[in-house]
Design a protein around this motif. Sequence first.
Motif, short mmCIF file in Angstrom:
data_model
loop_
_atom_site.label_atom_id
_atom_site.label_comp_id
_atom_site.label_asym_id
_atom_site.label_seq_id
_atom_site.Cartn_x
_atom_site.Cartn_y
_atom_site.Cartn_z
N GLU A 174 -14.42 -0.29 -138.79
CA GLU A 174 -14.01 1.11 -138.73
C GLU A 174 -14.97 1.89 -137.82
O GLU A 174 -16.14 1.54 -137.66
N GLU A 309 -11.78 12.28 -127.32
CA GLU A 309 -10.39 11.85 -127.51
C GLU A 309 -10.18 10.47 -126.89
O GLU A 309 -9.53 9.59 -127.47
N GLN A 313 -9.31 6.83 -128.79
CA GLN A 313 -8.15 6.02 -128.42
C GLN A 313 -8.56 4.56 -128.20
O GLN A 313 -7.84 3.63 -128.60
N THR A 316 -9.26 3.02 -131.52
CA THR A 316 -7.98 2.78 -132.20
C THR A 316 -7.30 1.53 -131.68
O THR A 316 -6.67 0.77 -132.43
N SER A 317 -7.43 1.27 -130.37
CA SER A 317 -6.81 0.07 -129.79
C SER A 317 -7.43 -1.20 -130.34
O SER A 317 -6.82 -2.26 -130.29
N GLY A 320 -7.09 -0.05 -134.98
CA GLY A 320 -5.90 0.55 -135.56
C GLY A 320 -6.16 2.00 -135.96
O GLY A 320 -7.29 2.38 -136.23
N PRO A 321 -5.10 2.82 -136.00
CA PRO A 321 -5.27 4.26 -136.24
C PRO A 321 -5.84 4.60 -137.61
O PRO A 321 -6.49 5.64 -137.77
N ASP A 322 -5.62 3.75 -138.61
CA ASP A 322 -6.13 4.04 -139.94
C ASP A 322 -7.60 3.67 -140.10
O ASP A 322 -8.20 3.91 -141.15
N ASN A 325 -11.83 7.45 -137.83
CA ASN A 325 -11.93 8.82 -138.35
C ASN A 325 -12.38 9.72 -137.20
O ASN A 325 -13.49 9.57 -136.69
N THR A 326 -11.51 10.63 -136.79
CA THR A 326 -11.84 11.51 -135.66
C THR A 326 -12.37 12.87 -136.10
O THR A 326 -12.54 13.76 -135.29
#
Length: 389
Positions: A174, A309, A313, A316-317, A320-322, A325-326
């Motif tokens: 994460e 940002e 991204q 996340t690649s 994964g988006p979950d 934490n942004t």
Amino acid sequence: MPIVNRVADMVEEVIGWRHDIHANPELLYDTERTAAKVADLLKDFGLDEVATGLGKNGVVGVIKGPNGGSGKTIALRADMDALPIEEMTGKPYASKNPGKMHACGHDGHTAMLLGAAKYLAETRNFDGTVVVIFQPAEEGGAGAKAMIDDGLMTRWPIEEVYGMHNYPSLPIGEFAMRKGPIMAATDEFRITITGKGGHAARPNETIDPIVCGANMVSALQTIASRNTYPLESVVVSVTVFQSGSAFNIIPQEAILRGTVRALKPEVREMAERRLKTIAVSVGEAFGAAVDVHYKRGYPVTMNHDAQTEFAAQVATSISGPDKVNTNVNPMMGGEDFSYMLLERPGAFIFAGNGNSAALHHPAYDFNDDLIPYGCSYWIKLVETALPAG
């Protein structure tokens, strides 16, 4: 995209570098062995340029894409120094140097960036130039500023700069970051209170610096509770109170020391101003002379919006988006990557270290399971920011 396949193949090699660096920790600017190891490895990887001696022992490597480096130049930074702590991990690769240990994971940061540099030098699947920065003296020595003062940002035309730090308690795989302030400014203060010493049985004949200091400690807390907007963040901590040596003597002098942490430059300015005013005013109320020495430390670590940002991204690649934490809560600890973000746009990201001991704890150890995620993050950041073709 998940972990880069080539990274998975080279993890054991990266772990070997990490364990070697961990076993031989060095403090602040005295990172001769670590810097030499880094420089030798970068040369073995076939980088286009390896420079040493920036900020005393900083190392910089340059990797150019197949187009000869024309186009954008981005920089990736890792820190190399350890802490003056006696290690208690019991690991087979534990520190060989008494009183020194890698209690903040800089050994892992360095190893991950070395792994990414090796991959990028092998594949060169990007158009542009990558500058890899290995910095000494993050732990209180402002090594980032020293490297900048030695021409880091101008000798190579760096346009963006990115940093990473492991994060205990955040699960492996994460990431966490935020736009704007992510780590605090870190200032120090020393307040000397000079009263009038005397017999403890005749306090009326003295000016008691301990009583004055005790009231001062309480009054300084009003900077946070009464001078700061409730939704802003500031910490004023008195961490040292030194005075006296006998039960029956009121001493002549007391010394208070501590730290001020803030997430905005204007709050930092206010806190310094109020601390000085409160200290002197409390001293006057008790008839004591007060001298305040206030030392500015690292600035606020301020992430730039567009680069944050973009970095999110990339993370996340990989995970994964979950798993990204942004909007992580800012940390009140300091980080001298802040100096680099004052010079160039960029972003600082946290990478999960799993269920480890806290940073700066004698039982802390960097989690080797983070290595494939950290290396992959650096690689995909470069290949995404500088797409081939």
